[in-house]
Design a protein around this motif. Structure first.
Motif, mmCIF file in Angstrom:
data_model
loop_
_atom_site.group_PDB
_atom_site.id
_atom_site.type_symbol
_atom_site.label_atom_id
_atom_site.label_comp_id
_atom_site.label_asym_id
_atom_site.label_seq_id
_atom_site.Cartn_x
_atom_site.Cartn_y
_atom_site.Cartn_z
ATOM 1 N N ASN A 284 4.523 -1.536 4.136
ATOM 2 C CA ASN A 284 5.372 -1.271 3.145
ATOM 3 C C ASN A 284 6.080 -2.329 2.496
ATOM 4 O O ASN A 284 6.393 -3.349 3.287
ATOM 5 C CB ASN A 284 6.219 -0.225 3.550
ATOM 6 C CG ASN A 284 5.520 0.934 4.157
ATOM 7 O OD1 ASN A 284 5.005 1.864 3.511
ATOM 8 N ND2 ASN A 284 5.532 0.934 5.863
ATOM 9 N N ILE A 285 6.356 -2.341 1.187
ATOM 10 C CA ILE A 285 7.257 -3.367 0.555
ATOM 11 C C ILE A 285 8.462 -2.552 -0.127
ATOM 12 O O ILE A 285 8.353 -1.641 -0.723
ATOM 13 C CB ILE A 285 6.686 -4.051 -0.560
ATOM 14 C CG1 ILE A 285 5.337 -4.667 -0.088
ATOM 15 C CG2 ILE A 285 7.468 -5.076 -1.288
ATOM 16 C CD1 ILE A 285 5.618 -5.918 0.832
ATOM 17 N N SER B 294 11.603 -8.028 -6.998
ATOM 18 C CA SER B 294 10.411 -7.453 -7.585
ATOM 19 C C SER B 294 9.479 -8.438 -8.344
ATOM 20 O O SER B 294 8.172 -8.343 -8.567
ATOM 21 C CB SER B 294 10.821 -6.242 -8.595
ATOM 22 O OG SER B 294 11.557 -5.098 -8.019
ATOM 23 N N PHE C 111 7.724 -10.439 -5.655
ATOM 24 C CA PHE C 111 6.398 -9.861 -5.422
ATOM 25 C C PHE C 111 5.354 -9.783 -6.444
ATOM 26 O O PHE C 111 4.374 -10.128 -6.151
ATOM 27 C CB PHE C 111 6.857 -8.344 -5.127
ATOM 28 C CG PHE C 111 5.744 -7.544 -4.367
ATOM 29 C CD1 PHE C 111 4.699 -7.952 -3.393
ATOM 30 C CD2 PHE C 111 5.558 -6.125 -4.933
ATOM 31 C CE1 PHE C 111 3.821 -7.134 -3.037
ATOM 32 C CE2 PHE C 111 4.336 -5.356 -4.516
ATOM 33 C CZ PHE C 111 3.612 -5.824 -3.343
ATOM 34 N N PHE D 120 -1.038 -1.967 0.857
ATOM 35 C CA PHE D 120 0.461 -1.653 1.342
ATOM 36 C C PHE D 120 0.236 0.028 0.976
ATOM 37 O O PHE D 120 -0.212 0.288 0.163
ATOM 38 C CB PHE D 120 1.349 -2.317 0.174
ATOM 39 C CG PHE D 120 1.460 -3.389 0.150
ATOM 40 C CD1 PHE D 120 1.791 -4.302 1.412
ATOM 41 C CD2 PHE D 120 0.927 -4.553 -1.079
ATOM 42 C CE1 PHE D 120 1.840 -5.787 1.228
ATOM 43 C CE2 PHE D 120 0.928 -5.668 -0.975
ATOM 44 C CZ PHE D 120 1.378 -6.666 0.075
ATOM 45 N N ASN E 118 3.184 2.148 0.864
ATOM 46 C CA ASN E 118 4.247 2.266 -0.204
ATOM 47 C C ASN E 118 5.112 0.813 -0.633
ATOM 48 O O ASN E 118 5.209 -0.061 0.042
ATOM 49 C CB ASN E 118 5.390 2.984 0.462
ATOM 50 C CG ASN E 118 5.139 4.166 0.844
ATOM 51 O OD1 ASN E 118 4.813 5.021 -0.046
ATOM 52 N ND2 ASN E 118 4.777 4.569 2.042
ATOM 53 N N THR E 119 5.003 0.893 -2.001
ATOM 54 C CA THR E 119 5.786 -0.459 -2.476
ATOM 55 C C THR E 119 7.139 0.569 -3.354
ATOM 56 O O THR E 119 6.731 1.393 -4.002
ATOM 57 C CB THR E 119 5.020 -1.000 -3.424
ATOM 58 O OG1 THR E 119 4.164 -1.801 -2.822
ATOM 59 C CG2 THR E 119 5.975 -1.875 -4.374
ATOM 60 N N MET F 234 0.693 -4.655 -8.637
ATOM 61 C CA MET F 234 1.550 -4.178 -7.566
ATOM 62 C C MET F 234 1.029 -2.715 -7.220
ATOM 63 O O MET F 234 1.001 -2.368 -6.020
ATOM 64 C CB MET F 234 2.989 -3.954 -8.053
ATOM 65 C CG MET F 234 3.564 -5.731 -8.283
ATOM 66 S SD MET F 234 5.399 -5.375 -8.465
ATOM 67 C CE MET F 234 5.610 -5.093 -10.245
ATOM 68 N N SER G 42 -1.151 -1.025 -3.527
ATOM 69 C CA SER G 42 -0.256 0.025 -3.146
ATOM 70 C C SER G 42 -1.006 1.349 -3.122
ATOM 71 O O SER G 42 -1.485 1.784 -4.316
ATOM 72 C CB SER G 42 1.085 0.204 -3.694
ATOM 73 O OG SER G 42 1.711 -1.287 -3.808
ATOM 74 N N LEU H 92 3.569 3.540 -5.526
ATOM 75 C CA LEU H 92 4.451 2.783 -6.081
ATOM 76 C C LEU H 92 5.672 3.496 -6.657
ATOM 77 O O LEU H 92 5.261 4.350 -7.499
ATOM 78 C CB LEU H 92 3.755 1.660 -7.103
ATOM 79 C CG LEU H 92 4.864 0.572 -7.366
ATOM 80 C CD1 LEU H 92 3.965 -0.716 -7.926
ATOM 81 C CD2 LEU H 92 5.550 0.917 -8.773
#
Length: 325
Positions: free
Chosen positions: A157-158, A165, A168, A188, A190-191, A212, A216, A219
């Protein structure tokens, strides 16, 4: 506490396994190198090297990993590491083997140093993308070398706060440009973008932030219109001829133009109570020191792999001090 950084150390910039690692805070321009380290205590760090560091992550009893990318004007001590410690304590209180929090430390804000103001922190965030994208590719290469019996199966996760942000977003862009065919893998679970200091159209198609949401499963964008730190950010960007509202102020500009795995979480009711008066650092705890509504919302997503929203059609949710009846 394990951490990864592209801040240069004092002494040699070459990796040396198990050496004492000291941040050189006079140098706050990004390094091309990545250092995989462990914090033993306040201002006490050692360099592990990528192989040992990755194996420590894999062998950890934690089921999931949460990489925390901090915002601007944050130093390792006393800002970043104490925040991560608090996050880790909150997760451990829920389940000691649920999440390992790992800070990602990029260079910003040290008055005697080279990079002094907000606008230069943006440049530092962008330049950090080159080294962190190399770290992502190093992780993928390491993972591909694992046998079936030793494969790391932890969910990743991020949590990116404020200008984190931007770090990333640009990291994925550089990774996609130099190492991937055309598009990022679903890496991922969860972001979480909290008080994101990037333009509010960035998650739309043909914008760089789209990567992003592509990388994920979920998000979540946490935003608050009265975030005073982002108001200062907007003024700084206007000064430099960038006229757009921030994602952390409004949420996505148009939810119909972002992927269906993007969720908008309104934090207007809590951000200033949790972080008075700026209303910017509101993901940690409530005003009483206990885990706050943002942490609880993230925790549910980490545990279930699904984001709680009251309106499944618009994918909007409002966080309140007390549950709505």
């Amino acid at each position: 506490m394990l951490f990864i950084t592209n801040r240069e150390p004092k002494g040699s910039i070459k990796t040396r396994i198990n050496r004492k690692f000291d941040f050189d805070l006079r140098k706050n321009a990004p390094s091309n190198s990545i250092y995989c380290c462990e914090r033993l205590g306040p201002n006490e760090y050692i360099e592990l090297g990528s192989e040992a560091w990755l194996n420590r992550i894999k062998d950890s009893p934690a089921q999931q990993v949460l990489f925390y990318i901090h915002g601007f004007s944050s130093l390792p001590e006393p800002d970043i590491f104490p925040r991560v410690q608090r996050l880790q304590q909150y997760f451990n209180a829920e389940d000691p083997e649920l999440v390992q929090v790992v800070p990602v430390i990029w260079p910003c804000d040290d008055d005697p140093g080279i990079v002094k103001d907000y606008w230069d922190d943006q440049k530092s965030a962008d330049m950090s993308a080159y080294s962190f994208s190399r770290a992502l590719q190093r992780f993928m290469d390491w993972r591909d070398q694992q046998t079936d019996a030793s494969t790391c199966v932890k969910r990743i996760n991020i949590l990116a706060h404020s200008m984190g942000s931007r770090v990333f977003r640009q990291t994925l862009a550089m990774w996609n440009m130099y190492d991937l065919a055309n598009g990022v893998p679903l890496l991922f679970r969860n972001t979480f973008l909290v008080a994101a200091d990037i333009v509010n159209e960035t998650l739309e198609e043909h914008h760089v932030g789209r990567l992003m949401s592509q990388a994920s499963r979920n998000l979540s964008v946490y935003y608050a219109s009265d975030d005073l730190a982002l108001r200062a950010s907007k003024l700084s960007n206007l000064k430099n001829k960038v006229a757009s509202r921030r994602l952390g102020h409004t949420g996505p500009e148009n939810m119909s133009k972002v992927q269906s795995n993007v969720y908008a979480i309104d934090c207007d009711d809590i951000n200033n109570l949790y972080d008075n008066p700026k209303g910017h650092l509101y993901f940690l705890n409530a005003h009483d020191g206990e885990p706050g509504a943002v942490f609880d919302h993230m925790l549910k997503a980490i545990k279930t792999g699904r984001v709680e929203v009251k309106d499944a059609i618009t994918r909007h949710h409002q966080l309140l001090l007390t549950p709505a009846s």
